[in-house]
Design a protein around this motif. Structure first.
Motif, short mmCIF file in Angstrom:
data_model
loop_
_atom_site.label_atom_id
_atom_site.label_comp_id
_atom_site.label_asym_id
_atom_site.label_seq_id
_atom_site.Cartn_x
_atom_site.Cartn_y
_atom_site.Cartn_z
N SER A 210 -38.50 0.70 -36.68
CA SER A 210 -39.33 1.63 -37.94
C SER A 210 -39.99 0.59 -38.56
CB SER A 210 -38.28 2.48 -38.76
OG SER A 210 -38.85 2.92 -40.33
N ALA A 211 -39.68 -0.11 -38.28
CA ALA A 211 -40.77 -1.13 -39.66
C ALA A 211 -42.23 -2.02 -38.54
CB ALA A 211 -40.19 -2.71 -39.87
N SER A 214 -43.87 2.42 -38.39
CA SER A 214 -43.79 3.51 -39.82
C SER A 214 -44.30 4.82 -39.62
CB SER A 214 -45.43 2.82 -40.32
OG SER A 214 -45.18 1.54 -40.84
N ARG A 216 -43.68 9.00 -39.34
CA ARG A 216 -44.07 9.75 -40.77
C ARG A 216 -42.28 10.87 -40.66
NH1 ARG A 216 -47.95 10.33 -44.54
NH2 ARG A 216 -48.81 12.45 -44.81
#
Length: 486
Positions: A210-211, A214, A216
């Motif tokens: 996720s880092a 990113s 949506r």
């Protein structure tokens, strides 16, 4: 999924509708039965308490008890509360308003249907929204997981990131982003690894991906058949990862429905998609109001019309409309109608979406009817010669024996199909006498055929006001439950 709950609630509301004035105790007794029905459906206890208290408070108001139809008012209050429990009047949609590539990260436990759901959503975005989509599997733990997504990608016509052995999830995510940018991809779906249970290693891996990406949207995929455990899993994930929505799989199964009803209320995350079958196209946007209507036996006409628009070919519908104008309807037309019913999900799916079809569905179940009936009817018509299909009057005793042998059925089955066709032909002639489709539309007011629920004739679902063949419509149409049995 909701059949059992729907039957229980239907019985409760039938009692209320059968009475005139309602007393406060009548409402409280009914709500006690509603509470039991929800608990038996495996809805979370706090959700049941909140739901029953909310409904009871509104239902014992003087405006309800003194209304002309208090039973109907209570049903409306329950319907509104169900809609709110499932997510409210608004339909949650994917947030794709960002610079491409928009990243959607799929998370969930192993075996929840995550990889299949990734492919289904990709197909949905490609076919329904015209997006250019890329899928990437980050699951390096489960054997052949990456190959599975590649095969699914070929089936749905969506590109997948080439597999490089030995790469770790964060490396794959980085490469997927670079590839998506180079290929001018609109949406990138990342299928992350799952575990048999929630553990810290799983959460750390998802956080790292996720880092880098990113996302949506971060969609949690849960299996509806796991009941309340699905809610517990959702709570665990929502406490660790910034979820934006839920995807419920196997909504066509025989689970009691508690997971679906509890998910939104417990996690606070909207249900965005529901898997309704094994086929790549078997996924739907989750509409809270439509699901609530189905649970209370009110049908889902909007979804039915949408399915019709997707399944019915415009040129076929127009050709049938012209024949209806002329009062014509042969076995070829009947065969086309049967195929349309199959394309729309079969008898069970249509019965779920048609208002007031609970009794008809029960009759179908009692007579051991299923979608094999449509297949057998199609086989009978397929065993006829082109001339016999155009002119069924040619089917004498000798020809019927030949057709029965060719279709693996009995002569009496041929006779039932012929009778069914004759009754539908009569309906066509009645339409012609009324001045064709325009005359028929005038009978239903300004809404025309498209606004006439019994027929949906404008959608090509059935001949005029008669509705779907055999689903109990008007216009002298036959009842399919009297046709072939197992």
């Amino acid at each position: 999924m909701f059949d059992s709950l729907s039957d229980r609630l239907g019985g409760v509301f039938d009692k209320l509708r059968g009475r005139g004035a309602l007393k406060e105790q009548d409402v409280r007794d009914a709500m006690r039965e509603v509470r039991i029905a929800l608990l038996e459906a495996d809805v979370a206890l706090p959700v049941v308490r909140r739901f029953v208290d909310q409904v009871t408070e509104k239902a014992i108001g003087q405006s309800v008890l003194r209304s002309v139809t208090p039973g109907q008012q209570v049903v409306k209050i329950v319907n509104d509360a169900l809609v709110e429990m499932l997510g409210g009047d608004t339909t949650p949609e994917l947030d794709l308003n960002a610079a491409p590539p928009v990243v959607i990260m799929m998370v969930g436990l192993q075996g929840s249907g995550k990889t299949t759901s990734t492919a289904k959503i990709s197909k949905f975005l490609k076919d329904k929204q015209g997006k250019k989509v890329l899928m990437a599997s980050l699951d390096v733990n489960r054997p052949a997981a990456q190959e599975q997504l590649k095969v699914l990608g070929e089936q749905v016509g969506v590109a997948t990131l080439p597999i490089i052995a030995g790469q770790q999830p964060t490396e794959i995510a980085t490469r997927a982003l670079q590839s998506a940018k180079l290929q001018a991809v609109d949406v990138l779906l990342l299928d992350t690894a799952g575990r048999l249970h929630v553990d810290q290693q799983l959460m750390d891996e998802m956080k790292a991906v996720s880092a880098i990406s990113s996302p949506r949207e971060t969609l949690l995929v849960v299996d509806s058949l796991t009941g309340q455990d699905a809610v517990n899993v959702a709570q665990s994930f929502s406490g660790e990862v910034d979820l934006t929505g839920v995807v419920l799989t196997r909504m066509d199964g025989d689970a009691r429905g508690g997971a679906a009803l509890s998910m939104r209320a417990v996690t606070g995350k909207p249900i965005k998609f529901a898997g309704t079958g094994e086929k790549p196209e078997a996924i739907e946007i989750f509409h809270p109001s439509r699901v609530a209507n189905r649970i209370l036996g009110m049908g889902d006409v909007v979804s039915l019309v949408e399915k019709a628009a997707e399944s019915v070919k415009v040129e076929e519908a127009e050709a049938l409309a012209k024949r209806m104008e002329q009062g014509k309807f042969d076995m070829n037309d009947l065969r086309m109608q049967l195929k349309q019913m199959q394309n729309m999900g079969g008898l069970g799916m249509l019965a779920n979406m048609m208002p007031g079809m609970k009794k008809a569905k029960a009759a179908m179940a009692a007579s051991n009817m299923d979608d094999k009936v449509l297949v057998r009817m199609d086989a009978i018509i397929g065993s006829m010669t082109p001339k016999e299909r155009t002119n069924p009057a040619l089917l004498n005793a000798k020809r019927k024996i030949r057709v029965a042998k060719g279709s693996g059925t009995q002569v009496q089955d041929i006779n039932k199909l012929i009778k069914m066709h004759q009754e539908m032909s009569k309906a066509m002639k009645q339409i012609k006498k009324m001045g064709g489709l325009k005359g028929l539309a005038a009978m239903f007011g300004k809404g025309g055929l498209d606004g006439a629920m019994p027929g949906l004739g404008g959608q090509g679902l059935g001949p005029g006001a008669g509705g779907l063949p055999g689903l109990g419509g008007g216009g002298g149409q036959p009842d399919l439950s009297k046709f072939l049995k197992k």
